[in-house]
Design an enzyme around this catalytic site. Structure first.
Site, mmCIF file in Angstrom:
data_model
loop_
_atom_site.group_PDB
_atom_site.id
_atom_site.type_symbol
_atom_site.label_atom_id
_atom_site.label_comp_id
_atom_site.label_asym_id
_atom_site.label_seq_id
_atom_site.Cartn_x
_atom_site.Cartn_y
_atom_site.Cartn_z
ATOM 1 N N ASN A 9 0.848 -1.194 0.000
ATOM 2 C CA ASN A 9 0.000 0.000 0.000
ATOM 3 C C ASN A 9 0.895 1.260 0.000
ATOM 4 O O ASN A 9 1.530 1.585 0.995
ATOM 5 C CB ASN A 9 -0.906 -0.054 1.241
ATOM 6 C CG ASN A 9 -1.887 1.092 1.272
ATOM 7 O OD1 ASN A 9 -1.564 2.199 0.896
ATOM 8 N ND2 ASN A 9 -3.090 0.816 1.756
ATOM 9 N N ASP A 69 -1.030 -3.924 9.967
ATOM 10 C CA ASP A 69 -2.364 -4.258 9.510
ATOM 11 C C ASP A 69 -3.289 -3.252 10.170
ATOM 12 O O ASP A 69 -3.106 -2.895 11.341
ATOM 13 C CB ASP A 69 -2.739 -5.699 9.903
ATOM 14 C CG ASP A 69 -3.845 -6.245 9.002
ATOM 15 O OD1 ASP A 69 -3.752 -6.073 7.771
ATOM 16 O OD2 ASP A 69 -4.813 -6.834 9.525
HETATM 17 P P1 ITT Z 1 -0.859 -4.192 2.926
HETATM 18 O O1 ITT Z 1 -1.586 -5.376 3.499
HETATM 19 O O2 ITT Z 1 -0.034 -4.526 1.741
HETATM 20 O O3 ITT Z 1 -0.099 -3.421 3.961
HETATM 21 P P2 ITT Z 1 -3.566 -3.162 2.528
HETATM 22 O O4 ITT Z 1 -4.140 -1.909 1.909
HETATM 23 O O5 ITT Z 1 -4.115 -4.484 2.073
HETATM 24 O O6 ITT Z 1 -1.960 -3.115 2.358
HETATM 25 P P3 ITT Z 1 -4.612 -3.688 5.171
HETATM 26 O O7 ITT Z 1 -4.875 -5.107 4.871
HETATM 27 O O8 ITT Z 1 -3.976 -3.314 6.468
HETATM 28 O O9 ITT Z 1 -3.683 -2.996 4.065
HETATM 29 O O10 ITT Z 1 -5.985 -2.937 4.984
HETATM 30 C C1 ITT Z 1 -6.160 -1.710 5.517
HETATM 31 C C2 ITT Z 1 -7.384 -1.061 4.887
HETATM 32 O O11 ITT Z 1 -8.032 -0.296 5.910
HETATM 33 C C3 ITT Z 1 -6.961 -0.063 3.826
HETATM 34 O O12 ITT Z 1 -6.887 -0.644 2.540
HETATM 35 C C4 ITT Z 1 -8.049 0.985 3.937
HETATM 36 O O13 ITT Z 1 -9.200 0.573 3.242
HETATM 37 C C5 ITT Z 1 -8.355 0.970 5.446
HETATM 38 N N1 ITT Z 1 -7.489 1.946 6.149
HETATM 39 C C6 ITT Z 1 -6.447 1.675 6.968
HETATM 40 N N2 ITT Z 1 -5.874 2.809 7.405
HETATM 41 C C7 ITT Z 1 -6.553 3.815 6.843
HETATM 42 C C8 ITT Z 1 -6.438 5.211 6.861
HETATM 43 O O14 ITT Z 1 -5.468 5.824 7.542
HETATM 44 N N3 ITT Z 1 -7.314 5.928 6.168
HETATM 45 C C9 ITT Z 1 -8.301 5.337 5.470
HETATM 46 N N4 ITT Z 1 -8.474 4.027 5.360
HETATM 47 C C10 ITT Z 1 -7.600 3.257 6.039
#
Ligand code: ITT
Length: 196
Positions: A9, A69
């Protein structure tokens, strides 16, 4: 000091990078030449974060690194989308679809409270450490702003009249769950460096 950050991400990389001291060099997965779907099979942030960094350290033959996560937790929806935040509306992992899904599920809910949570898992010289940050707030009735990523346009942190989507990075970092967790990580690394 070099540390690998196990995430695909780019927004997470940008946010974390903006918080780290210059002495700490982040190695991204693309810089490490790694292009894989990182598994997230578990129902807790801790277990998912742990498996992400373990997988990447194994693939890169490195000793030290971290992952995170994170998710949006809404009590009125029994804590959904939670660990499923990234793909809540389906495998297309669309921010716009995820936002619409949450807004439609929240249409008749009186309790609009929510919180973001981030758990960082650091593997450091063979030991595992967790750092968690939480940001309480409210789900707005409609998206506002185009900044940030994920659910930012519908989430207004407590203490602000703006959504995360209406904030720049510096402003988001005043409230953010990720900032709180990263600060604990930095403190830990400062102490570890002093001892070495
Ligand atoms: P990695 O696993 O590769 O790190 P990912 O996007 O799949 O990337 P996650 O599984 O941790 O990451 O999912 C986190 C989701 O939660 C992210 O895609 C957003 O939809 C939401 N999210 C997390 N932090 C956020 C933030 O600061 N602002 C808005 N949405 C957020």
């Amino acid at each position: 000091m070099e540390l690998i950050f196990a995430t695909n991400n780019k927004n997470k990389v940008k946010e974390v990078q903006s918080l780290l001291p210059e002495t700490l060099q982040l190695i991204t997965l693309s810089e490490a030449g790694i292009d894989v779907e990182i598994p997230e099979p578990f129902e807790t942030l801790e277990e998912n974060a742990h498996t992400k960094i373990e997988t990447i350290l194994r693939l890169t033959y490195r000793t030290n690194g971290f992952s995170e996560d994170s998710g949006l937790f809404i009590p009125a929806l029994q804590a959904r989308p939670g660990v499923h935040s990234a793909h809540y509306a389906g495998p297309q992992r669309s921010d716009a679809d995820n936002i619409q899904m949450v807004l439609s599920e929240m249409r008749n809910q009186a309790d609009r409270s929510a919180y973001f949570q981030t758990t960082i898992c650091l593997i450091w010289n063979g030991e595992t450490h967790f750092f968690t940050g939480t940001c309480p707030g409210t789900i707005e009735m409609a998206p506002r702003g185009s900044g940030g990523f994920g659910y930012d346009p519908i989430f207004r942190p407590d203490g602000s009249s703006s959504t995360f989507g209406e904030m720049d990075l510096v402003e988001k970092n005043r409230y953010s769950h990720r900032k709180k967790a990263v600060h604990q990580l930095i403190e830990f690394l400062r102490e570890a460096e002093k001892k070495s």
